[in-house]
Each structure stands twice: as C-alpha cells, then as structure tokens.
Design a protein around this motif. Structure first.
Motif, PDB file in Angstrom:
ATOM      1  N   GLU A  24       0.854  -1.184   0.000  1.00 49.18           N
ATOM      2  CA  GLU A  24       0.000   0.000   0.000  1.00 49.18           C
ATOM      3  C   GLU A  24       0.893   1.237   0.000  1.00 49.18           C
ATOM      4  O   GLU A  24       1.790   1.368   0.837  1.00 49.18           O
ATOM      5  N   LEU A  25       0.633   2.136  -0.934  1.00 44.85           N
ATOM      6  CA  LEU A  25       1.356   3.407  -0.999  1.00 44.85           C
ATOM      7  C   LEU A  25       0.352   4.507  -0.646  1.00 44.85           C
ATOM      8  O   LEU A  25      -0.587   4.761  -1.404  1.00 44.85           O
ATOM      9  N   PRO A  26       0.509   5.154   0.509  1.00 44.31           N
ATOM     10  CA  PRO A  26      -0.510   6.096   0.983  1.00 44.31           C
ATOM     11  C   PRO A  26      -0.563   7.437   0.244  1.00 44.31           C
ATOM     12  O   PRO A  26      -1.595   8.096   0.252  1.00 44.31           O
ATOM     13  N   ALA A  45      -2.693   0.682  -4.428  1.00 47.70           N
ATOM     14  CA  ALA A  45      -2.245  -0.678  -4.146  1.00 47.70           C
ATOM     15  C   ALA A  45      -1.310  -1.167  -5.251  1.00 47.70           C
ATOM     16  O   ALA A  45      -1.561  -0.932  -6.439  1.00 47.70           O
ATOM     17  N   TYR A  46      -0.269  -1.863  -4.833  1.00 53.14           N
ATOM     18  CA  TYR A  46       0.709  -2.415  -5.768  1.00 53.14           C
ATOM     19  C   TYR A  46       0.961  -3.873  -5.428  1.00 53.14           C
ATOM     20  O   TYR A  46       0.905  -4.268  -4.258  1.00 53.14           O
ATOM     21  N   ALA A  47       1.248  -4.647  -6.458  1.00 51.69           N
ATOM     22  CA  ALA A  47       1.648  -6.043  -6.269  1.00 51.69           C
ATOM     23  C   ALA A  47       2.966  -6.232  -6.998  1.00 51.69           C
ATOM     24  O   ALA A  47       3.057  -5.975  -8.204  1.00 51.69           O
ATOM     25  N   TYR A  48       3.971  -6.655  -6.262  1.00 52.64           N
ATOM     26  CA  TYR A  48       5.273  -6.944  -6.861  1.00 52.64           C
ATOM     27  C   TYR A  48       5.486  -8.449  -6.777  1.00 52.64           C
ATOM     28  O   TYR A  48       5.477  -9.029  -5.686  1.00 52.64           O
ATOM     29  N   ALA A 132      -6.310   0.627  -7.555  1.00 53.41           N
ATOM     30  CA  ALA A 132      -6.710   1.495  -6.445  1.00 53.41           C
ATOM     31  C   ALA A 132      -7.002   0.711  -5.174  1.00 53.41           C
ATOM     32  O   ALA A 132      -6.813   1.210  -4.075  1.00 53.41           O
ATOM     33  N   SER A 133      -7.459  -0.544  -5.300  1.00 58.95           N
ATOM     34  CA  SER A 133      -7.931  -1.310  -4.146  1.00 58.95           C
ATOM     35  C   SER A 133      -6.997  -2.460  -3.784  1.00 58.95           C
ATOM     36  O   SER A 133      -6.770  -3.362  -4.591  1.00 58.95           O
ATOM     37  N   ARG A 140      -7.056 -10.710  -7.175  1.00 58.03           N
ATOM     38  CA  ARG A 140      -6.468 -10.966  -8.501  1.00 58.03           C
ATOM     39  C   ARG A 140      -5.193 -11.792  -8.382  1.00 58.03           C
ATOM     40  O   ARG A 140      -4.932 -12.686  -9.187  1.00 58.03           O
ATOM     41  N   VAL A 141      -4.383 -11.483  -7.375  1.00 64.58           N
ATOM     42  CA  VAL A 141      -3.148 -12.227  -7.154  1.00 64.58           C
ATOM     43  C   VAL A 141      -3.472 -13.692  -6.848  1.00 64.58           C
ATOM     44  O   VAL A 141      -2.870 -14.604  -7.416  1.00 64.58           O
ATOM     45  N   ALA A 142      -4.426 -13.934  -5.966  1.00 68.59           N
ATOM     46  CA  ALA A 142      -4.810 -15.311  -5.622  1.00 68.59           C
ATOM     47  C   ALA A 142      -5.293 -16.064  -6.859  1.00 68.59           C
ATOM     48  O   ALA A 142      -4.919 -17.223  -7.067  1.00 68.59           O
ATOM     49  N   ARG A 143      -6.079 -15.402  -7.692  1.00 71.40           N
ATOM     50  CA  ARG A 143      -6.564 -16.054  -8.927  1.00 71.40           C
ATOM     51  C   ARG A 143      -5.413 -16.346  -9.895  1.00 71.40           C
ATOM     52  O   ARG A 143      -5.419 -17.356 -10.596  1.00 71.40           O
TER      53      ARG A 143
END
Length: 159
Positions: A24-26, A45-48, A132-133, A140-143
C-alpha cells in the motif's frame, strides 16, 4: 481449487518459490528507480511478484521487509526503491513454496506504472502491478496463482 492456508511462519526460508508482495502506498510520489529512471507512483495498491528460488529462498522476503522498515539501505532490486524510498507498507505476502511461476503470475495481473520494473532478467513487460484497491488486487493475485495450479499461502511469512 487450491488449498490456501493463512500462516505466519510456515515454509522453510531456504525452500524458496514464487512470492507477491501486496503493498500500500498512501501518497503519490515520484522517485528514481535505479536504471529505470524517475517515475510517478500514484497512491494506491501495488503487487510486486518475484522469485525466491535462489540459494537464500524466501529470505529475500525478509530482506524486502527490512527495506520497507528502513532497516536495510542497499538498493539492489527495483522494488527496493519503492519500499525504501517511500512510505509504502507491505500489507501481506502471497507465496507458493517450490513453485516457479514468477512471470506467469505477473503476466496475469493488471499493468503497472513502470515498464521493465522487476523484469530486467526476463522478457516480461513488468513485475509490478497497480490498482486502487488492495483487497481487489489481493483477489487478482490469488486467482493468478490458482491459474498456475499453485498452492498458495497468504500471510506474513518469514518475518
């Protein structure tokens, strides 16, 4: 459907596999990302997604956590700049021990703001995704892991 367990310390550090940091980037910020140059990161929100298949296994996740806390100053990977130079917070880690699916998982996620981020050793457009969420991105990552047939664990592994 894969068996997902929530855990804090399961899995061997040396075991390794694929992991995704949900971050999370505030606040919106602009920062230099090593050789990729200066980029704007919007609040959100970011996923690396990364690989921990080397000799240290998931100890790489611990290093990312130290960087995010300000306890590690070396900037070796692109994600180090996002975690160490901003107020970004690692919300959780999704990981799949023994699975080599870094590029496949990253490719199933929404596009990120920086071409080549985390992908200097492969042909992927980016290993950083943004939305954003945080909750929607986590789903999405889990899928993405499900689509690869990976049994994932979610939590705060290997503090």
């Amino acid at each position: 459907m894969n068996d997902r367990s929530t855990t804090g310390e399961s899995g061997s550090v040396a075991e390794g596999g694929t992991y995704t940091l949900l971050v999370e980037l505030p606040a919106t910020t602009t920062l230099s990302v090593g050789a990729l140059g200066e980029h704007r990161f919007s609040a959100g929100a970011y996923a690396y997604t990364g690989s921990a298949l080397g000799s240290g296994g998931f100890s790489r996740v611990r290093r990312h956590r130290r960087t995010a806390r300000g306890d590690h100053e070396v900037r070796h990977w692109h994600v180090d700049y996002l975690l160490g130079e901003t107020d970004a917070r690692i919300d959780r880690v999704v990981y799949a021990p023994g699975v080599d699916a870094e590029c496949a998982v990253a490719g199933r996620l929404p596009a990120g703001p920086v071409d080549g981020f985390g992908a200097s050793d492969c042909g992927c457009p980016s290993h950083l995704s943004a939305t954003a969420s945080l909750d929607a991105l986590g789903e999405r990552v889990a899928r993405a892991y499900d689509a690869e047939g990976a049994t994932v664990r979610t939590g705060a592994p290997l503090r």
